[in-house]
Write an enzyme that holds these catalytic residues in place. Structure first.
Site, PDB file in Angstrom:
ATOM      1  N   ASP A 180      -1.967   0.681   2.466  1.00 19.70           N
ATOM      2  CA  ASP A 180      -2.162  -0.456   3.351  1.00 19.70           C
ATOM      3  C   ASP A 180      -0.878  -1.296   3.405  1.00 19.70           C
ATOM      4  OD1 ASP A 180      -3.557  -2.835   4.651  1.00 19.70           O
ATOM      5  OD2 ASP A 180      -5.268  -1.528   4.275  1.00 19.70           O
ATOM      6  N   HIS A 215      -3.706  -7.929   4.867  1.00 20.51           N
ATOM      7  CA  HIS A 215      -4.753  -6.933   5.109  1.00 20.51           C
ATOM      8  C   HIS A 215      -5.062  -6.130   3.849  1.00 20.51           C
ATOM      9  CE1 HIS A 215      -6.344  -3.180   7.111  1.00 20.51           C
ATOM     10  NE2 HIS A 215      -6.938  -4.081   7.870  1.00 20.51           N
ATOM     11  N   ALA A 313      -9.380   9.095  10.841  1.00 19.24           N
ATOM     12  CA  ALA A 313     -10.832   9.050  10.640  1.00 19.24           C
ATOM     13  C   ALA A 313     -11.538  10.225  11.315  1.00 19.24           C
ATOM     14  CB  ALA A 313     -11.400   7.730  11.155  1.00 19.24           C
ATOM     15  N   SER A 387     -11.889  -1.852   8.957  1.00 21.02           N
ATOM     16  CA  SER A 387     -11.004  -1.976   7.794  1.00 21.02           C
ATOM     17  C   SER A 387     -11.715  -2.582   6.604  1.00 21.02           C
ATOM     18  CB  SER A 387      -9.800  -2.867   8.124  1.00 21.02           C
ATOM     19  OG  SER A 387      -8.773  -2.164   8.741  1.00 21.02           O
TER      20      SER A 387
END
Length: 548
Positions: A180, A215, A313, A387
């Site tokens: 991240d 984040h 994903a 997220s």
């Protein structure tokens, strides 16, 4: 490498070598039309002779006690692209807006504080152009009673049953990688994070802790937060061994490949990837396949564009995670409230958010709207997106790997079968929610009753052979869920069949948003009372254009 050289490599490469564009990764993306940019790139003088009239709007952002809120992101949507600024030490910011026929028309105002306050979203505000507009924000402690004291679990952890699990189950012995934007280990609940690499800075072993985005720190809090006593917020696996791989800002597919290679090298068990791209990558896919063969579970956020599932994903080798929300877990004047798809609200208040990507690749879902977690500078913030959902599943996966008897015996070997068994087990802990498999997969896995299975693992010997069966997993049980509950004036009165009827125009804004004397009253008109759609079209959190 120039285009000709790349083309030559592509045409001469053997079948097992991928030659492709090193695309940028996103922790979110804007939905602006590429055709708009293309037109002006080709005809730069097209509108040079036209001049839109700019007017300035000034705002001051304060807390309920009048204290200025600095570093708050302010976005005003009027004609043209949204205008954005950040408040100074006085909590003030000035933004230009542009008039159309009929005068300046402000479509929305969004204020996203850096920490410790809830964001505010107002549709069609009436802003003064001659004075300073005062906007009040609610602190987290106003919306969530006593926060951060005596609030060890967020609503997402409670919804999934973490608060019902004995404290002894902490994920100890499991290695988790968070790929991240870094993670601030100066935060009180993340001070135990010691390992990391900054892939964007020559693999520096210190700068991974400098999270300028916030984040990664937020994701780390959900996964591994380790608070003092009963304070906020306990992660799913506070005693897992965390490895942080910083790939943002500026991360590309090659950054992800490098991070995954390190995960294989150090024997990571679970990887959290709250990131993605609209592009696919054969090179990344090969690395993910290699990771799976080494017994590494890859948990990936599905994406926030509201469209097809993003990559990685949509890889068949990962667990793609969608998001759900819960009424009463955010203020009605927050951006998070704009994400509610009214037609999906269930009897217990669960809903699908507008931003969630969808498709057959979705495996499971988790809480992803109005999630409170750690952010840099020792604060807490509310964020929404897949997220935030993915770390819930990453933490749950770590608990299963650490404490479930399956992984003490038949699935102890680090290989692809271990990952297949883990993903099957996670899906077995869900129960039907009737919200559509393309949005939530099998549903939301929950830990209610799993402690009895964990207890049996203590008495097992390494040679015992345990298979996945209904007898070994208690399955989802009735949820005693009680999450954060915001104050009545801020929250919702409860789920209802006609959910849109819960909104009362002008019911609460008056005390929170007002003009500074002697200016005219501002933000007094809210024609529709509330907006169900996302900010702009058709996306994502404008607070963080890049968030997944």
């Amino acid at each position: 490498m120039d285009v000709d050289a790349a083309a030559t490599l592509y045409q001469t490469a053997p079948p097992n070598v991928a030659v492709e564009l090193d695309s940028l990764l996103s922790y979110g993306q804007a939905n602006f039309s590429p055709s708009f940019t293309a037109i002006f790139a080709q005809q730069p003088g097209l509108l040079r002779e036209y001049h839109a009239k700019a007017q300035q709007v000034r705002l001051r952002v304060v807390g309920s006690k009048g204290e200025p809120i600095r570093d708050a992101q302010v976005i005003v949507e009027s004609a043209g692209f949204p205008q954005e600024g950040v408040t100074n030490n006085k909590g003030e910011v000035a933004l230009n807006i542009f008039a159309q026929s009929g005068g300046a028309q402000i479509k929305s105002l969004l204020i996203r504080p850096a920490k410790d306050f809830w964001n505010k979203y107002i549709r069609c505000p009436s802003l003064s152009l001659t004075g300073v507009n005062l906007v009040k924000l609610h602190s987290l402690s106003e919306a969530i009673p006593s926060f951060p004291n005596n609030t060890p679990y967020g609503w997402g952890q409670k919804f999934m049953g973490l608060d019902q699990l004995p404290d002894e189950y902490t994920g100890k012995g499991i290695k988790i990688a968070i790929i991240d934007s870094g993670a601030d280990n100066q935060h009180p609940i993340l001070s135990h994070l010691k390992n990391g690499i900054d892939v964007t800075n020559n693999y520096d072993i210190k700068s991974w802790a400098e999270d300028i985005v916030g984040h990664g720190t937020h994701c780390a809090g959900i996964i591994a937060g380790q608070p003092s006593g009963t304070d906020a917020i306990r992660g799913f696996a506070p005693e897992a061994e965390i490895y942080v791989f910083k790939v943002f800002p500026g991360g590309q597919f090659s950054s992800l490949i490098d991070a995954l290679a390190h995960c294989i090298e150090i024997g990571v068990d679970v990887v959290n990837m709250s990131l993605g791209s609209s592009d696919s990558s054969d090179a990344v896919e090969q690395q993910i396949e290699d990771a799976v063969q080494h017994g590494i579970a890859c948990i990936v956020a599905a994406g926030n564009s509201g469209g097809p599932v993003q990559y990685p994903a949509r890889s068949p080798n990962v667990m793609a995670v969608g998001a759900i929300g819960m009424l009463n877990e955010f203020p009605r004047d927050s951006w998070d409230a704009q994400t509610v798809i009214a037609s999906t609200v269930t009897a217990d208040g669960v809903f699908l958010p507008t931003f969630g990507c969808n498709g057959p690749e979705i495996s499971v879902a988790a809480p992803g709207v109005g999630i409170v977690s750690a952010v840099p500078d020792k604060g807490f913030d509310v964020q929404s997106g897949t997220s935030m959902a993915a770390p819930h599943i990453t933490g749950l996966a770590a608990l299963l790997l650490a404490h479930h008897p399956l992984f003490k015996a038949s699935l102890r070997q680090r290989d692809a079968a271990r990952i297949t068994g883990l993903f099957q087990l996670i899906r077995s802990l869900t129960s039907p929610m009737n919200l559509g498999a393309e949005r939530i997969g099998a549903g939301v896995p929950k830990l209610f009753g799993v402690d009895t299975v964990f207890e049996s693992a203590k008495e097992m010997t390494a040679g015992e052979n345990v298979g996945v069966s209904a007898a070994q997993t208690t399955g989802p049980q009735a949820s005693p869920y009680t999450g954060f509950t915001v104050t009545p004036m801020q929250g919702f009165s409860g789920a209802a069949t006609n959910w849109s009827g819960q909104f009362v125009p002008n019911a609460y804004y008056g005390a929170d948003v007002r003009a500074m004397p002697p200016q005219q009253p501002v933000m007094g008109t809210f024609p529709d009372g509330f907006a169900f759609g996302p900010y702009g079209a058709p996306f994502v959190d404008p607070r963080s254009i890049r968030f997944w």
